[in-house]
Design a protein around this motif. Structure first.
Motif, short mmCIF file in Angstrom:
data_model
loop_
_atom_site.label_atom_id
_atom_site.label_comp_id
_atom_site.label_asym_id
_atom_site.label_seq_id
_atom_site.Cartn_x
_atom_site.Cartn_y
_atom_site.Cartn_z
N HIS A 68 11.52 16.17 4.84
CA HIS A 68 10.91 16.24 6.16
C HIS A 68 9.80 15.20 6.24
CE1 HIS A 68 9.29 17.90 9.86
NE2 HIS A 68 8.11 17.80 9.29
N ILE A 111 7.41 7.72 -4.82
CA ILE A 111 7.64 8.68 -5.88
C ILE A 111 9.05 8.48 -6.41
CG2 ILE A 111 7.78 11.14 -6.41
CD1 ILE A 111 5.53 11.41 -4.24
N GLY A 170 0.85 -1.20 0.00
CA GLY A 170 0.00 0.00 0.00
C GLY A 170 0.87 1.23 0.00
N GLY A 171 0.28 2.36 -0.17
CA GLY A 171 1.04 3.59 -0.17
C GLY A 171 1.62 3.89 -1.54
N THR A 172 2.42 4.93 -1.57
CA THR A 172 2.93 5.42 -2.84
C THR A 172 4.41 5.69 -2.75
OG1 THR A 172 0.81 6.43 -3.32
CG2 THR A 172 2.66 7.27 -4.55
N GLN A 228 8.38 11.19 7.67
CA GLN A 228 8.76 9.84 8.04
C GLN A 228 8.58 8.97 6.80
OE1 GLN A 228 6.39 8.36 11.27
NE2 GLN A 228 7.63 6.54 11.55
N GLY A 229 9.59 8.20 6.47
CA GLY A 229 9.47 7.34 5.31
C GLY A 229 10.82 6.94 4.77
N PHE A 232 11.37 8.21 -3.18
CA PHE A 232 11.01 8.43 -1.78
C PHE A 232 9.53 8.13 -1.58
CE2 PHE A 232 8.95 12.56 -2.46
CZ PHE A 232 9.55 13.00 -3.63
N GLU A 233 9.19 7.81 -0.33
CA GLU A 233 7.80 7.51 -0.04
C GLU A 233 7.02 8.81 0.05
OE1 GLU A 233 7.53 3.27 2.19
OE2 GLU A 233 8.43 4.90 3.34
N ASP A 234 5.74 8.73 -0.29
CA ASP A 234 4.96 9.96 -0.36
C ASP A 234 4.66 10.57 1.01
OD1 ASP A 234 3.15 8.07 0.44
OD2 ASP A 234 1.49 8.93 -0.69
N THR A 235 5.07 9.88 2.08
CA THR A 235 4.90 10.46 3.41
C THR A 235 6.02 11.46 3.70
OG1 THR A 235 6.02 8.51 4.23
CG2 THR A 235 3.64 8.59 4.49
N LEU A 236 6.96 11.55 2.78
CA LEU A 236 8.06 12.51 2.92
C LEU A 236 7.78 13.71 2.03
CD1 LEU A 236 11.15 10.17 2.70
CD2 LEU A 236 10.47 11.52 4.68
N LYS A 237 8.22 14.84 2.52
CA LYS A 237 8.02 16.05 1.77
C LYS A 237 9.40 16.65 1.56
CE LYS A 237 6.28 20.65 2.67
NZ LYS A 237 5.71 21.50 3.71
N GLU A 249 16.02 5.35 6.22
CA GLU A 249 14.71 5.57 6.84
C GLU A 249 14.75 6.95 7.47
OE1 GLU A 249 11.93 3.95 6.84
OE2 GLU A 249 12.54 2.00 5.99
#
Lengths: 227, 416
Positions: free
Chosen positions: A201, A101, A97-99, A203-204, A171-176, A156
């Motif tokens: 910034h 990028i 699950g999740g995204t 978590q991911g 990178f995971e989409d929970t990161l900005k 991580e």
């Protein structure tokens, strides 16, 4: 399905062992070798039918190709060998699950549960991140394989982290991320050779590459003789 | 407080039974992520919707998993999609709301300890969270909303700014190119004018051209010869042709090609009047109105040709424009300019500029019964103002003793 990385990280190739009925979607031109029980299907759609011409065109914007190759094992115990265009590393990322990028052209292969789309990361990152304007967005569940020039390291992140522009693989989409200066003063940032950097910034998970192709190009370019 | 199944839907409960049992087992191992304590005083409606999001927790292999989120009885519940499915929940009153992610629209809900994070990017999630919490999260959510609005505003601002910048750049670029081209065209050698004129002339459909030794041709040529020394571009080669046509008309092509119709010679009351018209037409050539007109009607095409140095292409295109539009489409400003320059030339050649004005007067009278004359008149300035401006201009010119032309107009007219 099992996979094996051959000769990492300099000249990595990926070897897949597929059971009957299993399939994998690869970048066009990635196949090096395969057994005879595999069929190849080339479409602009993802496996399962979603997508089409628009998604194909969008993929082209992000630096991937219009078409995708779907390899399906018709017989048991098939093997497929794929590799990226350039010398460099491949990594495996398991998605639940999740995204994710992914930098344009770093997507190499994925299992059918992963949807491949294109995304835009805003003006500043498009202009200054040293990456392409559009990114590949991989979402869903399954196995994702990425490639890039140089070796790929993962991290991580929980909080803040800084990466030089041009080194992001995925990178995971929970990161900005924001584009910022490496040091406090703008002049110092450039004198230090770092210039602008990407500040993450959140978590991911982040994948980054040890070397970048443009820096190799910049080094070689002046030494090449005009024909 | 060890009970897990708190959803009101029985089938859902059933579906999760196994999962719950496993979860309970886990609970014994570690109490840290069990945050199912709910406030009994708070009876909240169960959320009708479920959302696709994710969970961060150390107990999940890989630390992260996608999850189906729902809000029920004051708790945010996440059922991971990984196998086996795990359930996590955070009481809404313990939620630490944060905004982030790649899109900056992802809502993160953290425990105070920060060991469990449930996140979602769906649009309605924040709304539902606010509604279900009974406004408890209004503060942080409002801040989030404000952030989103600020983002949208900033996006709109940049979009508008870049749109305006693009428009301005296009505008400046377009007119800049035209303006530069105008100057560049002025800087082109007169030979370009001549090429355009010759090419246009050879491609034009006209009546029979009179021989050069025809009395009418000789008369016109003599007038041109008399005016030529006073032209503002001395190197321009004027070439005049008389064409059989009953229209009262004359025109100049770029580069000094002048065509006079026999109709004009027939109607002229004096050789000076013909001189007036010729001076006017010669002025169009010396003022380079032709090539200016070409650049105007070709616009950006001519500009680009000039800039890339494709003069040949410009000549070919210019000839086409000259053929189709030169007769009727000089601007009024150009006509007035040609009048005044013509008057100057006449004055310098010791011919009374009044003859030019006289000819216009005559045309005005003819207009009523001679619709063919319209061709020449229609785009030309109002006759009264024209005559007036010529007369005003004459006063500013140096005073000279005018000499009548020693030419036999009558013989030329009779030969036609």
């Amino acid at each position: 399905m099992r996979h094996q990385m051959l000769c990492p990280p300099a000249a990595t190739a990926l070897r897949f062992e597929l059971e009957q009925g299993e399939s994998i979607t690869c970048e066009v031109g990635a196949m090096i070798a395969m057994t005879s029980g595999l069929t190849v299907e080339t479409t602009s759609k993802s496996r399962g039918g979603s997508g089409g011409i628009i998604k194909g065109l969008k993929r082209m914007f992000s630096g991937e190709s219009f078409f995708l190759n779907h390899f399906t094992a018709q017989l048991p115990d098939q093997s497929l060998l794929i590799g990226p265009t350039l010398l460099g590393d491949c990594v495996h990322h398991s998605m639940r699950g999740g995204t994710m990028i992914v930098q344009g052209s770093s997507w190499l292969a994925s299992t059918p549960g992963i949807e491949i789309d294109t995304t835009w990361q805003g003006f500043s990152s498009a202009l200054f991140s040293g990456e392409s304007m559009f990114w590949v967005k991989c979402s869903g569940g399954g196995e994702l394989y990425l490639s890039s020039y140089g070796a790929i390291h993962s991290l991580e992140i929980d909080g803040d982290y800084t990466i030089d522009t041009g080194h992001i693989v995925a990178f995971e989409d929970t990161l900005k991320f924001n584009i910022g200066k490496a040091s406090r003063s703008l002049i110092g940032s450039f004198l230090g050779g770092e210039g602008l950097v990407c500040k993450f910034h959140g978590q991911g998970k982040l994948y980054y590459q040890s070397h970048t192709l443009p820096s190799l190009g910049a080094l070689l370019g002046p030494k090449l003789k005009a024909k | 407080m060890g009970r897990i199944a708190i959803l009101d839907r029985i089938e859902h409960e059933h579906e999760h039974e196994n999962r719950d049992a496993e979860y309970e087992k886990k609970q014994h191992r570690s109490e840290s992520h069990v945050l199912l304590q709910r406030n009994p005083a708070m009876v909240m409606p169960a959320s009708r919707e479920s959302f696709q999001g994710g969970v961060f927790h150390a107990s999940i292999p890989g630390g992260r998993s996608g999850a189906t989120l729902s809000i029920a009885r004051g708790e945010l519940i996440a059922d991971t999609i990984s196998e086996p499915s795990l359930r996590f929940s955070i009481p809404l009153n313990q939620c630490q709301i944060d905004l982030g992610g790649a899109s900056n629209r992802m809502v993160f809900c953290r425990t105070k300890e920060g060991d469990l994070t449930i996140f979602c990017e769906e649009k309605n999630f924040a709304k539902e969270l606010d509604f279900q919490s009974g406004g408890m999260l209004a503060g942080p959510l409002k801040q989030l909303k404000k952030g989103l609005a600020a983002d949208a505003n900033r996006f709109r601002f940049w979009l508008t700014l870049s749109a305006v910048a693009c428009a301005l750049l296009l505008f400046v670029g377009y007119f800049g190119v035209l303006w530069t081209a105008k100057i560049a065209i002025r800087a082109l050698p007169v030979s370009v004018d001549e090429k355009i004129g010759t090419m246009a002339f050879s491609g034009m459909e006209m009546g029979r051209k009179l021989e050069a030794n025809h009395p009418a041709s000789r008369l016109v040529q003599e007038i041109v010869d008399k005016l030529k020394p006073h032209a503002s571009i001395p190197e321009l080669k004027f070439k005049v042709t008389v064409v059989e046509d009953k229209d009262i008309n004359a025109f100049a092509l770029p580069g000094g090609q002048i065509v006079v119709f026999t109709g004009l010679i027939k109607e002229a009351k004096s050789a000076e009047q013909i001189a007036g018209v010729l001076a006017h037409e010669m002025s169009h050539a010396t003022l380079r109105h032709g090539i200016e007109r070409v650049s105007q009607s070709l616009g950006i095409v001519a500009a680009i040709q000039i800039m890339v140095g494709d003069v040949g292409g410009l000549v070919a295109l210019g000839a086409q424009v000259a053929q189709t539009s030169i007769l009727t489409s000089y601007s009024r400003a150009a006509e007035t300019e040609a009048d005044l320059e013509g008057a100057r030339m006449l004055n310098a050649a010791k011919i009374d500029p009044k003859a030019m004005a006289d000819f216009f007067e005559m045309l005005k009278e003819k207009m009523g019964d001679l619709p063919d004359a319209m061709a020449w008149i229609s785009t030309h300035p109002q006759h009264e103002t024209r005559v007036q401006s010529i007369q005003n201009h004459q006063k500013k010119l140096p005073v000279v003793q005018y000499e009548p032309l020693q030419l036999d107009l009558k013989a030329a007219q009779d030969a036609l």
